[in-house]
Structure formats: structure tokens, C-alpha cells
Design an enzyme around this catalytic site. Sequence first.
Site, short mmCIF file in Angstrom:
data_model
loop_
_atom_site.label_atom_id
_atom_site.label_comp_id
_atom_site.label_asym_id
_atom_site.label_seq_id
_atom_site.Cartn_x
_atom_site.Cartn_y
_atom_site.Cartn_z
N GLU A 181 0.79 -1.23 0.00
CA GLU A 181 0.00 0.00 0.00
C GLU A 181 0.83 1.28 0.00
OE1 GLU A 181 -3.06 -0.10 2.98
OE2 GLU A 181 -3.90 -1.97 2.24
N GLU A 369 -5.20 -8.67 0.55
CA GLU A 369 -5.74 -8.42 1.89
C GLU A 369 -7.22 -8.14 1.79
OE1 GLU A 369 -4.00 -5.32 4.28
OE2 GLU A 369 -1.97 -6.02 3.92
#
Length: 458
Positions: A181, A369
Site C-alpha cells: 500500500e 488483503e
Amino acid sequence: MLPHSTLQTDFDRHAFGPDFTWGTATAAYQIEGAVDRDGRTPSVWDIFSKQKGKIKTGETAEIACEFYDRYESDLLLHKELGFNAFRFSLSWPRILPDGIGPQAGGRINEAGIAFYDRLIDHCLSLGITPWITLYHWDLPHALEQKGGWPNRKIVDWFAEFTNICTLAFGHKVKHWIILNEPLAFSVLGYFTGQHAPGRRSFRNLLPAIHHTALVQAEGGRIVRQNVPDAHVGTTFSCSPIDPFTPRDQAAATRVDALMNRLFIEPALGLGYPTRELPFLSGIAKKVAQPGDMERLAFDFDFIGLQHYFRAVVEQSYFMPYLWAKDVSPLRRNVQTITEMGWEVNPETMYRIIRQFGQYEGVKQIYITESGAAFYDTVQQGMVHDPARVSYHQDYLKSTLRAKQEGFPVAGYFVWTFLDNFEWAEGYRPRFGLVYVDFRTQKRIIKSSGRWFQQFLND
Ligand code: FCB
């Protein structure tokens, strides 16, 4: 045992195909503990979490899940749940205590290398495929003292780190993720200051973004070069962005450019989304060096989508650069929210896969995720978490829908295996399939873990 009704779904594991990857995802800083053992030096998160008011609960990850000492029994538990892949990250300051490697005058910490070597071997001996994330936010503090991500030298520092890790583990590990991220650590770390290192200035933002995007591609090239048959990807946090009212469409388009497009588009050779976010043109004008724009592109084998919630936004004159702000689920009267205040809306998983799958150049998609925090309690030695069971069932179903429509989805990694240190939130939000009592380090498989166990062994 689970009551039969919670077990039933109208799909089974086989619907995803025989080659689908089923994993859990973790991050070094959130689970390992042992922060000052065997030569590890502090990361930015060790420093940040000790500063007053930075972590909501005042906690640190000094101990976390003690995974550093308990990885053997924990992985046995992971095996018991039936997952065939384990995603974990390498702690940069455990491997390079000075941040920099020998080429720049630093040391390699052999004990750090040896830990990950044991961990990888243990995964392999259990038939669990290791998936390595090179960077999941724990920058060595030594590098932050030299300027951190806004310093262009990070590109060389990261290159050497990647080189060392791939040479050490590349003969055993094929699946490599460059960054976790990028948006989160660049923007929250250097602009809003909610995450480590907690710096807040617009001056740092554009260099942090640009160096992150460069590192993303550069890291990919090094893995490709050093690891035979590498399967190389990188991850993105992503959320469908909806306008609150039809008048907010332009605001939604800007937020989408920031949240979903900022890092994937340069990797695909499309450059930064400057049309929607004019402030980004400062990168080409003030930050980039000649040749950089070409260097941002890299042909990843896969992308990792990390999806939890959708966002609804409205126009706002108070938020500079973005001119938009979030409309919280509470304000929208949404009842289905997690402990993080995130809206549970399974359809958005389908929508986000479709959005990213439409890019030409995206070859394979993994959900690297997805998961939910709910208030878990231990009752008679058990943790019953039906809301989490439903969350995963529904988000999986939505993933399957995208796959059946032809989007190349190849795996699903649950966030997360063990309850752990949830960054600025501390230990309070529990996302795990396995409950951790942080006083005793006792593990209890939650009903969500049991559900996966039955689903995966079906
Ligand atoms: C993601 C992070 C992960 C975890 C989950 C809840 O943004 O990558 O480490 O904190 O959110």
C-alpha cells in the site's frame, strides 16, 4: 463446532478452481515483537509508537504476537486451518541495522537473514508457499534520520535491500511483493502524519510519492533479475469511490485518482493522474530527474488488491488539493460497519476487481488483503465471530463473481492470521482468524478460522 447454518454457503472452494491460492497475510512489525533482539535496530514505527498520543491506546509493538519466537507453532496452526500460502514481510532493520547495505558502508545482520531463512524453511516443510512482501512500512529509523522517503537516495537504499533479500531467499521463494500500500505510507506518513514517521508537510508529499513510485518499479526490476522464475507483484489499497449526491461526482473522480490510480498508473506506463489532480504536476516540474517518467513503468506479473470498504465523498472547500471529503457511514445511516467504522458492502469487492481488471496490462489479480475487525470476546474458551464469518463468505462470493466474469483473480489472502498490532489503533481492533490473548500469548481459533478450515478442507 460451528452451527450448521453458519457453515453453509452456496459456493464451495472448488468453484475458484484447483490453482487458486488461499492464504493469510501478515506484516513483520505487526506480529514479530523482539524489536531489539539479535541485532535489529528501531524502525520508524518503534520511534513513532513511543511518542505520546500517536497510538490511540498508547501501546507499542515491542512484544506483539511474539511471532519471532513462536513462528513454528503458529505456522502449524496456519497449516491446521488449511491455507496453502502465507504472506509475510521482511523487517528491513532486522536485515540491515544501519538501513544501508555494505555497498553504502552498512552491515548485513546475519541473524536477521537466518530468522527469515528458518521461517521460509518451516513454511516449505509444512507445504505452505511463502509470499514475501519486501516493504510493509517499517523503514529503518537510521534511514528516516537521513530524510526517509522524501530523500531520493531511498531508491538506491531500497535497491540494495532488495538485492540482498532476493540473493538470500530467491532460490526458495518465487512470490515477491514489492510494496504494501504505497499510498498509505507516503501520504499518511509524510503528509497527514497519522502514521510513522508522522511528518506533516506538503513539501515532503510529492518527493515521497515520486520516490515510492520509482522504488515500486525499480524493486520489480531487481526481483526479476535476481530470482529465476520470479512471480512479482505489488499491492494497492483500493476502494470504489461513490459521490454522495450527483453534484459530488467531480469530487469522487478526484478522490478516485488519489486512492486508486496514483500508483498503478505510473507502473502501467500511464504516468500520474495529473489531469484530475493538478498538484501532481509538481512532480515532473520540481522532483523528477530526466528519464524518471520512463523508469516508473514495470511489467508486473500480478497486482495485489487490498480492499476493505468503499468510500462515499462530497465536495469540500476545506480540504486543499483534493476539495473533497469523506461522508462517514454513520452520516449515511449505514448500519453494517466494522469496529474500524468501515462499511461492510460485499459488492464493492466485485466492483474494485472490475475497475482494476479493466486496465490493459493487468495480467493477474490477487486479493492480497481483505478482512474485518469486530469486538471479539472469549466465552468458555471460545471466540464466536459470526460477523467475520459472513464478511469473508460474502466478500469471497463477490470475488468469485468477478472471476466467473473473466477477471483474472488467482488468490485470496485473509487479513489476517493472528490478531495483531493495528498500527495507530494499537491492539484493540482484532482482524485475526485466530484470537491472541496479549497477556498470555495464548491462541484460540475463532469460528471464522474454523469456517475456513472446513471450507478449505472440503
Ligand atoms: C491494511 C494494512 C495492514 C492492516 C490492514 C487492516 O491497510 O496493509 O497492515 O493494517 O490494513
